[in-house]
Design a protein around this motif. Structure first.
Motif, PDB file in Angstrom:
ATOM      1  N   ASN A   1       0.855  -1.183   0.000  1.00 27.71           N
ATOM      2  CA  ASN A   1       0.000   0.000   0.000  1.00 27.71           C
ATOM      3  C   ASN A   1       0.897   1.241   0.000  1.00 27.71           C
ATOM      4  OD1 ASN A   1      -1.551   2.259   0.904  1.00 27.71           O
ATOM      5  ND2 ASN A   1      -3.071   0.857   1.773  1.00 27.71           N
ATOM      6  N   PRO A   2       0.920   2.032  -1.093  1.00 29.35           N
ATOM      7  CA  PRO A   2       1.850   3.165  -1.179  1.00 29.35           C
ATOM      8  C   PRO A   2       1.609   4.225  -0.110  1.00 29.35           C
ATOM      9  CG  PRO A   2       0.261   3.204  -2.992  1.00 29.35           C
ATOM     10  CD  PRO A   2       0.105   1.902  -2.314  1.00 29.35           C
ATOM     11  N   ILE A   3       0.340   4.429   0.283  1.00 29.18           N
ATOM     12  CA  ILE A   3       0.047   5.419   1.314  1.00 29.18           C
ATOM     13  C   ILE A   3       0.627   4.960   2.648  1.00 29.18           C
ATOM     14  CG2 ILE A   3      -1.791   6.561   2.620  1.00 29.18           C
ATOM     15  CD1 ILE A   3      -3.516   6.422   0.107  1.00 29.18           C
TER      16      ILE A   3
ATOM     17  N   ARG B   1       3.115   2.889   3.037  1.00 29.76           N
ATOM     18  CA  ARG B   1       4.582   2.956   2.940  1.00 29.76           C
ATOM     19  C   ARG B   1       5.083   4.358   3.248  1.00 29.76           C
ATOM     20  NH1 ARG B   1       7.075  -0.256  -1.038  1.00 29.76           N
ATOM     21  NH2 ARG B   1       8.867   1.130  -0.802  1.00 29.76           N
ATOM     22  N   ARG B   2       4.429   5.377   2.665  1.00 27.98           N
ATOM     23  CA  ARG B   2       4.844   6.754   2.897  1.00 27.98           C
ATOM     24  C   ARG B   2       4.631   7.141   4.357  1.00 27.98           C
ATOM     25  NH1 ARG B   2       2.633   7.653  -2.343  1.00 27.98           N
ATOM     26  NH2 ARG B   2       0.630   8.299  -1.447  1.00 27.98           N
ATOM     27  N   THR B   3       3.547   6.642   4.932  1.00 27.31           N
ATOM     28  CA  THR B   3       3.259   6.948   6.342  1.00 27.31           C
ATOM     29  C   THR B   3       4.322   6.349   7.250  1.00 27.31           C
ATOM     30  OG1 THR B   3       0.880   7.007   5.913  1.00 27.31           O
ATOM     31  CG2 THR B   3       1.567   6.715   8.193  1.00 27.31           C
ATOM     32  N   LEU B   4       4.652   5.085   7.012  1.00 28.68           N
ATOM     33  CA  LEU B   4       5.668   4.419   7.832  1.00 28.68           C
ATOM     34  C   LEU B   4       7.022   5.105   7.695  1.00 28.68           C
ATOM     35  CD1 LEU B   4       4.842   0.636   7.222  1.00 28.68           C
ATOM     36  CD2 LEU B   4       4.242   2.047   9.197  1.00 28.68           C
ATOM     37  N   SER B   5       7.341   5.511   6.472  1.00 29.11           N
ATOM     38  CA  SER B   5       8.615   6.185   6.239  1.00 29.11           C
ATOM     39  C   SER B   5       8.670   7.513   6.987  1.00 29.11           C
ATOM     40  CB  SER B   5       8.824   6.412   4.739  1.00 29.11           C
ATOM     41  OG  SER B   5      10.067   6.997   4.485  1.00 29.11           O
ATOM     42  N   ALA B   6       7.564   8.261   6.956  1.00 31.65           N
ATOM     43  CA  ALA B   6       7.513   9.557   7.640  1.00 31.65           C
ATOM     44  C   ALA B   6       7.622   9.390   9.155  1.00 31.65           C
ATOM     45  CB  ALA B   6       6.219  10.284   7.280  1.00 31.65           C
ATOM     46  N   LEU B   7       7.046   8.310   9.671  1.00 34.16           N
ATOM     47  CA  LEU B   7       7.059   8.074  11.116  1.00 34.16           C
ATOM     48  C   LEU B   7       8.418   7.606  11.617  1.00 34.16           C
ATOM     49  CD1 LEU B   7       3.649   6.248  11.720  1.00 34.16           C
ATOM     50  CD2 LEU B   7       4.185   8.659  12.065  1.00 34.16           C
ATOM     51  N   SER B   8       9.307   7.254  10.704  1.00 35.52           N
ATOM     52  CA  SER B   8      10.593   6.680  11.098  1.00 35.52           C
ATOM     53  C   SER B   8      11.653   7.727  11.417  1.00 35.52           C
ATOM     54  CB  SER B   8      11.111   5.765   9.967  1.00 35.52           C
ATOM     55  OG  SER B   8      10.211   4.710   9.739  1.00 35.52           O
ATOM     56  N   LYS B   9      11.298   9.005  11.338  1.00 36.02           N
ATOM     57  CA  LYS B   9      12.287  10.052  11.560  1.00 36.02           C
ATOM     58  C   LYS B   9      12.502  10.312  13.053  1.00 36.02           C
ATOM     59  CE  LYS B   9      11.302  12.261   7.139  1.00 36.02           C
ATOM     60  NZ  LYS B   9      10.809  13.470   6.439  1.00 36.02           N
ATOM     61  N   ARG B  10      13.629  10.899  13.376  1.00 35.40           N
ATOM     62  CA  ARG B  10      13.984  11.176  14.763  1.00 35.40           C
ATOM     63  C   ARG B  10      13.294  12.445  15.248  1.00 35.40           C
ATOM     64  NH1 ARG B  10      17.527  10.048  18.733  1.00 35.40           N
ATOM     65  NH2 ARG B  10      18.343  11.759  19.987  1.00 35.40           N
TER      66      ARG B  10
ATOM     67  N   PHE C   1      11.923   0.346   1.971  1.00 30.32           N
ATOM     68  CA  PHE C   1      12.272  -0.598   0.908  1.00 30.32           C
ATOM     69  C   PHE C   1      11.139  -1.530   0.490  1.00 30.32           C
ATOM     70  CE2 PHE C   1      16.180  -0.425   3.774  1.00 30.32           C
ATOM     71  CZ  PHE C   1      16.750   0.643   3.087  1.00 30.32           C
ATOM     72  N   GLY C   2      10.043  -1.581   1.280  1.00 30.02           N
ATOM     73  CA  GLY C   2       9.027  -2.595   1.056  1.00 30.02           C
ATOM     74  C   GLY C   2       9.520  -3.922   1.638  1.00 30.02           C
ATOM     75  N   VAL C   3       8.805  -4.988   1.332  1.00 30.90           N
ATOM     76  CA  VAL C   3       9.234  -6.308   1.799  1.00 30.90           C
ATOM     77  C   VAL C   3      10.099  -6.917   0.705  1.00 30.90           C
ATOM     78  CG1 VAL C   3       8.520  -8.589   2.605  1.00 30.90           C
ATOM     79  CG2 VAL C   3       7.195  -6.569   3.224  1.00 30.90           C
ATOM     80  N   THR C   4      11.388  -6.655   0.796  1.00 25.58           N
ATOM     81  CA  THR C   4      12.327  -7.155  -0.204  1.00 25.58           C
ATOM     82  C   THR C   4      12.584  -8.638   0.000  1.00 25.58           C
ATOM     83  OG1 THR C   4      14.146  -6.474   1.228  1.00 25.58           O
ATOM     84  CG2 THR C   4      13.470  -4.933  -0.491  1.00 25.58           C
ATOM     85  N   HIS C   5      13.149  -9.250  -1.006  1.00 29.38           N
ATOM     86  CA  HIS C   5      13.359 -10.694  -1.009  1.00 29.38           C
ATOM     87  C   HIS C   5      14.805 -10.996  -1.385  1.00 29.38           C
ATOM     88  CE1 HIS C   5      11.766 -14.837  -2.572  1.00 29.38           C
ATOM     89  NE2 HIS C   5      12.168 -14.902  -1.316  1.00 29.38           N
ATOM     90  N   PRO C   6      15.701 -11.194  -0.393  1.00 30.39           N
ATOM     91  CA  PRO C   6      15.446 -11.284   1.041  1.00 30.39           C
ATOM     92  C   PRO C   6      15.253  -9.915   1.683  1.00 30.39           C
ATOM     93  CG  PRO C   6      17.775 -11.592   0.618  1.00 30.39           C
ATOM     94  CD  PRO C   6      17.116 -11.496  -0.729  1.00 30.39           C
ATOM     95  N   TYR C   7      14.800  -9.957   2.917  1.00 27.04           N
ATOM     96  CA  TYR C   7      14.362  -8.746   3.616  1.00 27.04           C
ATOM     97  C   TYR C   7      15.538  -7.871   4.063  1.00 27.04           C
ATOM     98  CZ  TYR C   7      12.413  -5.759   7.188  1.00 27.04           C
ATOM     99  OH  TYR C   7      12.082  -4.662   7.924  1.00 27.04           O
TER     100      TYR C   7
END
Length: 521
Positions: free
Chosen positions: A20-22, A24-33, A108-114
């Motif tokens: 889900n691109p939305i 993904r963007r949300t998780l990325s934004a929440l990962s900041k310090r 990165f999404g769920v890469t293979h391997p992760y």
């Protein structure tokens, strides 16, 4: 570190939302310090969720609200109550591990391997100084290097790793206990929320009072090298008469003090027949794990390539280790990635890729059942039901993917067994942006991509759970994508290599004192 299912459980949940691109963007934004609350917003949100923290800035409170749907999905996926989930994530290492997984999926999404959002583990060779002279030392340790970082620079580096979300910081060397400020480093890493480990020869820990100082500073995990059950074998490896007795005393003290204890040995022709007895001895000593290191011809190991086992010998001893582990308390791990392939073939037979996937789907569809142990060299997770499918995501060589190494001068490499050459150097911890390197280094993505490997590794059906040791491939062929000649499925490469190694290879010493195996042109 105890219940290591954090990674597998989290990947299973977030795989549902990773496309889900939305999200993904949300998780990325929440990962900041967050500079105000001095931590990663996701981690602070989890602290609010679990009740560990009651106050936070407006943005971190919003982060908690945005994270709630994902956490509710987690309770359903895990089959646990919200109260149970909250209790689990009160553990700071579970929280940090989950944040790392979420951040990786956001980026990165769920890469293979992760690939997680930061290395789960950093091995920091804190100094080249050592009180032993091991014949196979990857660092060619002895005297301190002239370009080693200062104490203040090391403390700054620890802060960088803490800010990045690194879960485990393992101090190594050389011998880390000979560094005059090592206790400061252990304490700082612990204060920054990292699980602190140490790879040591155990001599200093033969003094229980000295060991208590390390434990008080925050040390939780001790990896102690023991190269044979015969004292003569160990002492000859270590170059110090009487080392065996002190090392064993150090192991006993670590067990008595309640540290998580791993006994480690490097597999060579000189000691491989002692391995079964050494595992039993380690079990009797009370160690939690026994780690079998794959021999890599780097450092002083480049001078003893004849000590490398043949694929047949390696296959024999790894199969024996796998079968032995099933009957013992101690857990057996190996840095040889083919240990996972051997486990799968031993338990499931020599299935084709389609048959293997069909078997896993059948087991998953059965709704659980017995768990399968899927060896990785950082832990042996037990996977059942749908989680069996995660083996391809978390398994295989983890260099540049689950961990990195830091040299005494701050240089970064995919793992400690890579030679100190510019071609395989990732960057420098203090001179480069660590997070930028982790996200965008072309060399790291090259190492991570199992579909780019040369045959036979590249076409092998076990490439995601194994993929061969990339350090062995590079040290022998100067190509990180080359086949690993240690695997029995690559036997033809070993035969050719064995014929040419004496005439076509030479060992050279660099100006930094590194010993590197070169192929003559």
């Amino acid at each position: 570190m105890g219940e290591s299912a954090t990674t597998t459980d989290a990947v299973q949940v977030f795989k549902l939302v990773a496309d889900n691109p939305i999200m993904r963007r949300t998780l990325s934004a929440l990962s900041k310090r967050c500079s105000r609350d001095e931590g990663n917003r996701l981690e602070i949100a989890l602290e609010l969720y679990t009740g560990v923290r009651s106050e936070a800035c407006f943005r971190c409170r919003v982060a908690k609200k945005l994270l709630m749907p994902v956490l509710k999905a987690a309770t359903k996926a895990f089959g646990v109550t919200e109260e149970r989930l909250k209790e689990k994530f009160k553990d700071p290492y579970w929280r940090r591990g989950l944040v790392n997984v979420i951040k990786g999926i956001g980026w990165f999404g769920v890469t293979h391997p992760y690939v997680p959002g930061a290395p789960f583990q950093i091995v920091w060779n804190i100094t080249r100084a050592c009180n032993m002279r091991c014949v196979h030392c990857y660092e060619n340790a002895g005297a301190p290097g002239e370009d080693e970082l200062s104490t203040e620079e090391i403390l700054r580096g620890i802060d960088i790793l803490g800010d990045a979300g690194v879960l485990i910081l393992a101090f190594s060397g050389g011998e880390p206990t000979v560094h005059p400020d090592i206790l400061k480093f252990v304490k700082r890493a612990s204060e920054r929320g990292m699980y602190v480990a140490m790879a040591t020869n155990g001599l200093v820990f033969s003094s229980r009072e000295r060991l208590k100082e390390y434990k008080q500073a925050g040390l939780q995990f001790a990896q102690i090298s023991l190269d044979g059950v015969n004292p003569k074998t160990h002492d000859e490896f270590r170059g110090v008469p009487g080392a065996f007795e002190k090392t064993v005393e150090g192991i006993k003290n670590c067990v008595a003090e309640g540290l998580f204890v791993e006994i480690a040995t490097t597999l060579t022709r000189q000691n491989y027949k002692e391995i079964p007895a050494l595992i039993e001895f380690s079990d009797k000593l009370g160690a939690d794990w026994f780690m079998l290191y794959n021999f890599v011809p780097t450092g002083r190991g480049a001078e003893m390539v004849e000590a490398d086992l043949s694929p047949e010998e390696r296959e024999e001893i790894l199969t024996l280790c796998w079968n032995k582990m099933k009957t013992m308390r101690i857990d057996v791990l190996s840095t040889a990635p083919y240990f996972a392939r051997i486990a799968q073939q031993t338990e499931l037979g020599d299935l084709s890729q389609d048959e293997l996937l069909a078997r896993m789907a059948q087991q998953a569809g059965g709704g659980g059942g017995d768990s399968d142990v899927v060896p990785t060299h950082f832990y042996n997770p037990k996977l059942s039901g749908q989680l069996r499918r995660l083996a391809d995501f978390i398994g295989g060589c983890g260099c540049g993917r689950f961990y990195l190494s830091v040299e005494p001068n701050g240089d970064l490499y995919p793992c400690v067994f890579f030679p100190h050459e510019e071609q395989v150097k990732v960057g420098n911890l203090l001179e480069d942006d660590f997070e930028e390197l982790w996200r965008n280094s072309e060399f790291l993505w090259k190492v991570r991509d199992k579909d780019r490997l040369a045959d036979y590794c590249g076409s092998c059906r076990f490439r995601y759970t194994c993929g061969g040791c990339r350090a062995r491939a590079y040290n022998y062929y100067k190509d990180v994508l080359a086949p690993d000649p240690g695997c029995i499925l690559n036997r033809e490469y070993w035969v050719k290599l064995k014929e040419s190694v004496k005439t076509e290879y030479t060992v050279q010493e660099t100006c930094q004192g590194d010993l590197i195996l070169y192929r003559k042109t």
